[in-house]
Structure formats: structure tokens, C-alpha cells
Write an enzyme that holds these catalytic residues in place. Structure first.
Site, PDB file in Angstrom:
ATOM      1  N   ALA A 155       0.833  -1.202   0.000  1.00 19.17           N
ATOM      2  CA  ALA A 155       0.000   0.000   0.000  1.00 19.17           C
ATOM      3  C   ALA A 155       0.868   1.252   0.000  1.00 19.17           C
ATOM      4  O   ALA A 155       1.835   1.344  -0.754  1.00 19.17           O
ATOM      5  CB  ALA A 155      -0.978  -0.030   1.174  1.00 19.17           C
ATOM      6  N   CYS A 156       0.560   2.228   0.854  1.00 18.64           N
ATOM      7  CA  CYS A 156       1.266   3.511   0.834  1.00 18.64           C
ATOM      8  C   CYS A 156       2.722   3.397   1.258  1.00 18.64           C
ATOM      9  O   CYS A 156       3.499   4.334   1.058  1.00 18.64           O
ATOM     10  CB  CYS A 156       0.542   4.520   1.727  1.00 18.64           C
ATOM     11  SG  CYS A 156      -1.074   5.005   1.080  1.00 18.64           S
ATOM     12  N   SER A 157       3.105   2.283   1.851  1.00 16.96           N
ATOM     13  CA  SER A 157       4.500   2.079   2.251  1.00 16.96           C
ATOM     14  C   SER A 157       5.306   1.334   1.198  1.00 16.96           C
ATOM     15  O   SER A 157       6.455   0.965   1.449  1.00 16.96           O
ATOM     16  CB  SER A 157       4.560   1.316   3.580  1.00 16.96           C
ATOM     17  OG  SER A 157       4.181   2.143   4.658  1.00 16.96           O
TER      18      SER A 157
END
Length: 373
Positions: A155-157
């Protein structure tokens, strides 16, 4: 074991942008039409009336003023409210590949490298447009890179996790250099008919060259001092879209097949986790928080970033210490922290310490300590 540097970064920004006012006008048009069409059911309480949005609400809640998008017309059409991105033939490069190549070309130029110098490609992003073949292998082919490629999603990481994977490969001698790219068409999984989230995302792509320090010739080198990752399962940010949806077709159009989140819970739980991880990471490397010149944080929400740095520094950060790009880019998922790094690195003198950090669904948090050469 080789020392590792980030020697180049690149950014692809779509040509089209949507302001808060434009987004609100579209949303409120849809909301009013919905309420008019369901007036009787709303009156009896069978259907809940849709609220209206406002630019003031969006900016206060997020700090976002505008966002770059792949297709503006489809998003702003109250009858559609979804970007229109035509399918391409299999013999054409995919849109994620096309974005990746554009960002990669800038990263390669800043690193002073060509495709012949790269031994691996990692495509790390929140949403991949297909299961296989891997987008990374397609990017590898489009650029003429030999070696290996693979896709990954945290995801966002995804970018910080991708940097660690790239750094590990270079450090262990499995590659001289790795291209790590983050193509994000976040508007494709955004529910533009949900008041609480219709403003959050934009589209962009970033690229990072990770290579052996002894082979680097770039004027933009950053030592990868250390990386630290952590994950903890949570349903508070979720997207249930996947290939198994067709096996339960009665639920295929449910809102959970797009981005959904419990925003207040995320804010309350993630901010202290991020500050704690970065603080521990710096301490493990014998670095005082006050000696960090810049924090390139995930660009999801201005209030989150302000709180995280306040917890670390014990005071409010200056704009120079924690640069913000989400006001014009919005949340671009894994690309956000790298956009901040790409745009706000050249002014720092040699020896400067910085932290590149991401956080998002999972929960997933990444921290990369960098030192400018």
C-alpha cells in the site's frame, strides 16, 4: 557487502489537475440529484440524504488544495465520477509501464546511468492493473534492462519497502543497481461519491535508483544509512477489489471494492506508531532527532504529518524541516514521500541527515535514514 546509495530520483506528473472547487462542484451536483431522486425515501427515513462537500472542509480536513489526475473529464462528470482510461492492446505498453518509464528516465539521468547499468527493476505500488505478467518485467523490457524484475504491494508504504528490497539486493552483490518505481493511479480506486474521501487521492509516479556506492558518479548521492520496517494488521484502511470478486458477484459493486477507511481511527493509531518507529530507528543508529535536517513523510494528510514531527521534535516543524507537496498533489500513496524527497533534497549541504518515511494500510510503516554525500 557493499555500501549503498540513492543516486537518482525521478517524477512523472500527469498534465491534468483538479482544484477543490472543481471537485466540490461535481460532487455537490451529484449529491443534489441523488437527494431529489430519492426525496420520498429520504422523507420516510428509508434512504439517508447525501451531504454536500466544500473546499473549506477539504482543506481543513487534509491540507489538500488540488490534485493531478490521469483523466479529469471522467472524474468531474456527475453521471460518471470515475476516470476514463481506455484499455490498451496487449502489444502496447500499459499505462503503469508508460508512467514508470517517464519517471525512470529522469531518475537515470540524475544518476548518470543507462539501462545497461541496471540489474533489477522493482515496481512497488498500491494497485497493480493486472496480476501478471509483472509490470516490473514490462518496464524492464520497455527500458531495455537486463536482469530481473518483480512487483510488490505494501500500500502507501510500498516505496520504503521497495527501497529496502533494492538496497538489500545491492548490498549483497545481487545487483549493481536497482530501479525502484511507484506508478500510482489512485483515482482509479477512489470513490468520488463519498464525501469523507472523494478529495483524498491524486495520480503520479516516482522512481529511485539504488546502487553500489563505489560505482556511483551522480551529483545527487545519498547514503542509505539504515532502513526499518514494521507492519501490524488493521482493517481501518482497506480495499477488497480482487479477482475473487467475480465468484460472489452479488457484492461486486459494494463500496468496499474501492478505497475505504476509518479516518479518525487511522489518525489516532498511526501517528504515534510512526513517531515511535522513526524515534527508535534514529536511536538504534546513534542519531539525535534534532540532528535530522529534513523529514520526507508520506503525503496523506497535513494534520498527521504535523503531529508526527511534533511528537519527534517536541515542537512544531518548520516547512523546511518537513516539506509538504500534498497541497498540490494530494495523496499519491507510495509516491508521496518520494515526491517530497525528489523536490526537496538539492538544497541540503553534504553531510545532512534526512528521514524518508511512509505509513498506510496494513498498517505498514517504513523508515529510511539517508545522509547526503
Amino acid at each position: 557487502m557493499h555500501n549503498v546509495v540513492i543516486s537518482g530520483t525521478g517524477l512523472y506528473t500527469p498534465a491534468q489537475s483538479i482544484s477543490n472547487d472543481e471537485l466540490v462542484e461535481s460532487f455537490n451536483t451529484y449529491s443534489r440529484r441523488f437527494n431529489a431522486e430519492h426525496a420520498a425515501a429520504i422523507e420516510t427515513g428509508e434512504v439517508e440524504a447525501m451531504p454536500e462537500s466544500s473546499s473549506a472542509f477539504i482543506e481543513k480536513a487534509s491540507g489538500i488544495k488540488s490534485r493531478y489526475v490521469t483523466d479529469k473529464a471522467g472524474i468531474l462528470d456527475p453521471e460518471r465520477m470515475v476516470p476514463r482510461i481506455p484499455e490498451r492492446d496487449n502489444d502496447q505498453w500499459s499505462i503503469l509501464c508508460e508512467m514508470s518509464v517517464k519517471a525512470a528516465e529522469e531518475a537515470l539521468a540524475r544518476a548518470g546511468k543507462t539501462a545497461a547499468d541496471i540489474d533489477g527493476v522493482i515496481v512497488a505500488c498500491s494497485n497493480l492493473q493486472r496480476a501478471y505478467p509483472a509490470i516490473a518485467i514490462e518496464v524492464q523490457a520497455a527500458l531495455g534492462i537486463k536482469g530481473f524484475g518483480f512487483d510488490m504491494n505494501v500500500a502507501c508504504s510500498s516505496a520504503t519497502f521497495g527501497i529496502q528490497n533494492a538496497a538489500n539486493a545491492v548490498q549483497l552483490g545481487q545487483a549493481r543497481a536497482v530501479l525502484m518505481v511507484n506508478p500510482e493511479i489512485c483515482t482509479g480506486h477512489m470513490n468520488f461519491r463519498d464525501r469523507d474521501s472523494h478529495f483524498i487521492f491524486g495520480d503520479a509516479c516516482t522512481a529511485v535508483i539504488v546502487e553500489r556506492a563505489d560505482l556511483a558518479t551522480s551529483a545527487h548521492q545519498w547514503d542509505v544509512v539504515s532502513t526499518k520496517l514494521v507492519t501490524e494488521f488493521s482493517n481501518n484502511i482497506r480495499n477488497n477489489f480482487g479477482f475473487l470478486n467475480r465468484t460472489a458477484e452479488e457484492y461486486m459493486s459494494n463500496p468496499d471494492k474501492l478505497f475505504v477507511q476509518e479516518g479518525r481511527k487511522v489518525f489516532k493509531e498511526v501517528c504515534p506508531m510512526v513517531a515511535e518507529l522513526i524515534g527508535e530507528h534514529l536511536k538504534e543508529n546513534g542519531i539525535e532527532v534534532g540532528s535530522v535536517k529534513r523529514f520526507w513523510l508520506h503525503q496523506a494528510n497535513l494534520n498527521m504529518n504535523l503531529l508526527i514531527v511534533r511528537k519527534l521534535l517536541g515542537r512544531d516543524a518548520t516547512p523546511d524541516e518537513a516539506p509538504v507537496i500534498l497541497d498540490t498533489y494530494a495523496n499519491t500513496s507510495s509516491a508521496g514521500s518520494v515526491i517530497a524527497f525528489h523536490k526537496h533534497q538539492d538544497d541540503l549541504p553534504a553531510g545532512s541527515l534526512g528521514v524518508l518515511s511512509s505509513f498506510g494500510a496494513g498498517y505498514s510503516i517504513g523508515s529510511v535514514i539517508l545522509r547526503k554525500r
